[in-house]
Design an enzyme around this catalytic site. Structure first.
Site, PDB file in Angstrom:
ATOM      1  N   LYS A 130       9.813 -14.454   8.632  1.00 26.58           N
ATOM      2  CA  LYS A 130       9.414 -15.756   8.640  1.00 26.58           C
ATOM      3  C   LYS A 130      11.055 -17.050   7.691  1.00 26.58           C
ATOM      4  O   LYS A 130      11.354 -17.673   8.714  1.00 26.58           O
ATOM      5  CB  LYS A 130       8.488 -15.782   7.956  1.00 26.58           C
ATOM      6  N   GLU A 205       7.121 -22.020  -0.008  1.00 24.37           N
ATOM      7  CA  GLU A 205       7.438 -23.370   0.823  1.00 24.37           C
ATOM      8  C   GLU A 205       6.253 -23.967   0.457  1.00 24.37           C
ATOM      9  O   GLU A 205       5.215 -23.350  -0.837  1.00 24.37           O
ATOM     10  CB  GLU A 205       7.292 -22.737   1.968  1.00 24.37           C
ATOM     11  N   HIS A 240      -6.277 -17.522   4.145  1.00 26.89           N
ATOM     12  CA  HIS A 240      -5.562 -17.659   4.662  1.00 26.89           C
ATOM     13  C   HIS A 240      -5.825 -17.061   6.295  1.00 26.89           C
ATOM     14  O   HIS A 240      -4.838 -16.731   6.797  1.00 26.89           O
ATOM     15  CB  HIS A 240      -4.277 -17.210   4.553  1.00 26.89           C
ATOM     16  N   ARG A 299       3.091 -12.254  20.482  1.00 26.83           N
ATOM     17  CA  ARG A 299       1.499 -11.159  20.699  1.00 26.83           C
ATOM     18  C   ARG A 299       0.483 -12.335  20.793  1.00 26.83           C
ATOM     19  O   ARG A 299       0.862 -13.396  21.240  1.00 26.83           O
ATOM     20  CB  ARG A 299       1.384 -10.138  19.532  1.00 26.83           C
TER      21      ARG A 299
END
Length: 687
Positions: A130, A205, A240, A299
């Site tokens: 990421k 972040e 999440h 995917r």
């Protein structure tokens, strides 16, 4: 070769005749469904725990991967490729999860001479981190949230989200509100990421507590065409992880100019990495329509059916077509109508989403199973994608999702109403699920208004909300996680269970079978049975008379047999379906579904657990123990960490006290109900 062949131009293609799905459960069944429609043979791989799973029996061939844990079965690339060779497969579809975004696995598939039903290895690698993915996207002109290294974070950055660089699905993620908690949460996130993905790298972040999770489905062929095939909103989440997904997004519908910007950013993301195949570009948006790149899933997504429902496409067929060398047409079909998907999980939302295991005695949902595409006009349409059937065993080794229930409607309100209604009528016996939470959410005024950010459950509460003041005339507001059946319905269901049980006993009697159980020629005292529902116990008193059954309360018994009871309740006739299993009675009616446990009149003393014992709420693996015998602990202090069904669970001290016994160690497998530790309170009082 797709659900809408008019969108494809046929080019010289590599022939695929047999596909191995390197996955399990629902997604394996979904891929098999399309493969069969294309004339392909199918190969399954399965662990020992999955030997009798429905997808294994549906495959043309199946190869056993010895063991149960993912690390020794579905995550073993060498075993999966060898299985393809042994079964004669010439292609591998990764599904989602497990090895689906593992670049070395994709490379090994290609090196083995097999067709990889997925994107190029380089594209997977570029999105696998990421941290690096965000740098690539920023360079391509895609909006991103600034990355923060853990050492850079200060109080002005709070709250921050700690994320695993290599992961997904909520694993290795922590929200940090206090700077003094950051180091510990980074360590915990890193450890979880290392366990789940083999890479403990994490980053931070800025955390948007009330953001909207919006993603764009992309398809790209080997000839340079990139489609943006509609957006999906996946803001209703727990831990999440997505729970309810829909297309189109309520936010984008409110801000129509946002759609073109999203699609442009998604195409840029795909083009920047030379993407080929089906993928999803995920964004976090605010209410004004500003959005930021989160990640690209290289995917198929769990929620792909809502895109299929609104476009009429078969995305799996398109994956096969693209991998064979076929080209996409100029433009994807326009979306029509609205589609909503609800993920049905074996879990207890009111107890911190605790996963549930056991036998799924009955699993009856409406709809067409794995039907790709969807109606373009007409009545609402229901689709069910499930990895389980009635009789399936829900094990602790894998994800807790039982099924995805998908509805299409001409309007969003129509789709939500139909989905809530179909879920409420489903017969699900044997394990607790999040079904009632889903129904309450779909019927909630905020959801129906499109007010669906990632803090939905926190904002609207899982537990019952009291009236504003003690003198308020306003009723309490039912929490989202509360059962649809209220205490009055539970009481009625206990009466129904007792009557059905009496009828069952009578039908099995060897003599005087025609008489009801407990019948006497002269008036006699009532029979008595008791049932528990959660923390509540209901005692039922009933009598069999010449004129039929008599029970306490304002109701009349109209008809009784072992599977159906009809009552007249206050002048309203109601039907209750009854199913009895060892230690469990399930009662389904229009008032709601109730699971009751018969209360033994004379419980076995040997089965009693010592006071102060902390027991395992589910089967799982002890991944960490934070105390030793003799340690003093405070109420709420974490003592033992369990991992089950891809989730981590903390067992905490119930009160201040001393750990007088520690029964487990790290790495140990435990069954539900196993004693983990015993905490004794001050002066010998059990915690």
């Amino acid at each position: 070769m797709s659900g809408d062949r008019s969108t494809l131009m046929i080019t010289p293609a590599r022939t695929i005749t047999s596909v191995l799905v390197a996955n399990r459960g629902e997604i394996a069944r979904r891929v098999f469904r399309t493969a069969r429609s294309l004339g392909l043979s199918t190969v399954a791989v399965h662990s020992s725990a999955d030997a009798t799973a429905p997808y294994v029996g549906e495959a043309d061939a199946a190869v056993h991967l010895p063991g149960n844990a993912p690390g020794e079965t579905y995550l073993r690339a060498d075993l999966v490729i060898e299985a393809a060779r042994r079964a004669g497969a010439d292609a591998v579809h990764p599904g989602y999860g497990f090895l689906s975004e593992n670049a070395p696995f994709a490379a090994a598939v290609v090196e083995a001479g097999l067709t990889w039903i997925g994107p190029p290895v380089e594209a997977i690698s570029s999105m696998g981190s990421k941290i690096e993915a965000k740098k690539l996207m920023a360079a391509a002109g895609v909006p991103v949230l600034a990355e923060l290294t853990p050492a850079e974070v200060d109080s002005s950055d709070l709250p921050v989200l700690v994320k695993a660089s290599a992961g997904g699905g909520g694993r290795g993620m922590r929200v940090v509100h206090r700077l003094e908690d950051l180091a510990a949460e980074i360590d915990a996130a890193s450890a979880e990421a290392l366990s789940a993905f083999g890479d403990g790298t994490v980053f931070c972040e800025r955390y948007l507590a009330t953001g909207r999770h919006i993603e764009v489905q992309v398809l790209a062929d080997q000839h340079g065409t990139v489609w943006a095939v509609g957006e999906r909103e996946c803001s209703i989440q727990r831990r999440h992880q997505k729970v309810i997904e829909e297309s189109p997004s309520p936010l984008v519908e409110r801000l129509p100019a946002m759609r073109a910007e999203l699609f442009d950013a998604a195409r840029k993301a795909a083009e920047a990495i030379g993407y080929v195949g089906a993928g999803t570009v995920e964004f976090l948006a605010d209410e004004s329509g500003r959005f930021y790149f989160l990640e690209m899933n290289t995917r198929l997504q769990v929620e792909h059916p809502v895109t299929e429902s609104t476009t009429g496409l078969d995305l799996v067929a398109l994956q096969f077509a693209i991998a064979s060398g076929e080209a996409l047409g100029g433009e994807p079909p326009a979306a029509v109508g609205y589609s909503i998907e609800a993920r049905l999980y074996a879990e207890d939302p009111a107890r911190d989403w605790q996963p549930q295991t056991g036998t799924l005695h009955r699993f009856e949902l409406p709809g067409s199973t794995f039907a790709p595409g969807g109606p373009r006009e007409g009545m609402p349409w229901v689709r069910v994608d499930s990895g389980v059937d009635s009789g399936s065993e829900i094990s602790p080794y894998y994800d807790a999702m039982l099924a995805k229930v998908v509805v299409w409607g001409a309007t969003r309100g129509e789709a939500a109403t139909r989905l809530a209604g179909e879920l409420s009528k489903a017969k699900i016996h044997g394990v607790r699920t999040n079904r009632d939470l889903l129904v309450r959410t779909l019927r909630h005024p905020a959801f129906l208004a499109g007010d669906t950010d990632t803090a939905f459950f926190e904002r609207h509460g899982l537990k019952r909300e009291p009236a504003a003041t003690a003198r308020s005339a306003e009723p309490e507001v039912a929490g989202l996680a509360e059962p649809l059946a209220d205490p009055a319905t539970e009481d009625l269901s206990a009466i129904v269970a007792a009557l059905a049980d009496a009828a069952r006993s009578r039908s099995q009697a060897k003599v005087q079978r025609g008489l009801p159980a407990g019948w006497r020629n002269l008036p006699s005292q009532s029979q008595k049975k008791a049932y528990s529902v959660g923390d509540s116990t209901y005692e039922v008193h009933y009598r069999a008379t010449r004129d039929g059954w008599v029970v306490d309360g304002d109701l009349e018994v109209v008809d009784v047999n072992s599977e159906l009871v009809v009552l007249d309740v206050g002048g309203v006739r109601r039907r209750f379906a009854v199913a009895a299993y060892p230690g469990l009675v399930c009662v389904d009616s229009a008032l709601g579904s109730v699971a009751l446990a018969p209360v033994e009149r004379f419980p076995d003393p040997a089965q009693q657990i010592a006071a102060g014992s902390l027991v395992a709420p589910m089967p799982g693996t002890v991944i960490r123990v934070g105390v030793e015998a003799g340690d003093s602990v405070k109420q709420g202090e974490p003592l033992v960490w369990l991992e089950a069904m891809k989730m981590e669970h903390t067992i905490s001290a119930p009160a201040d006290g001393v750990v007088v016994e520690l029964a487990v160690s790290a790495g140990q497998q435990v069954e539900v109900g196993a004693v983990l530790a015993v905490v004794q309170g001050p002066e010998g009082v059990d915690g």
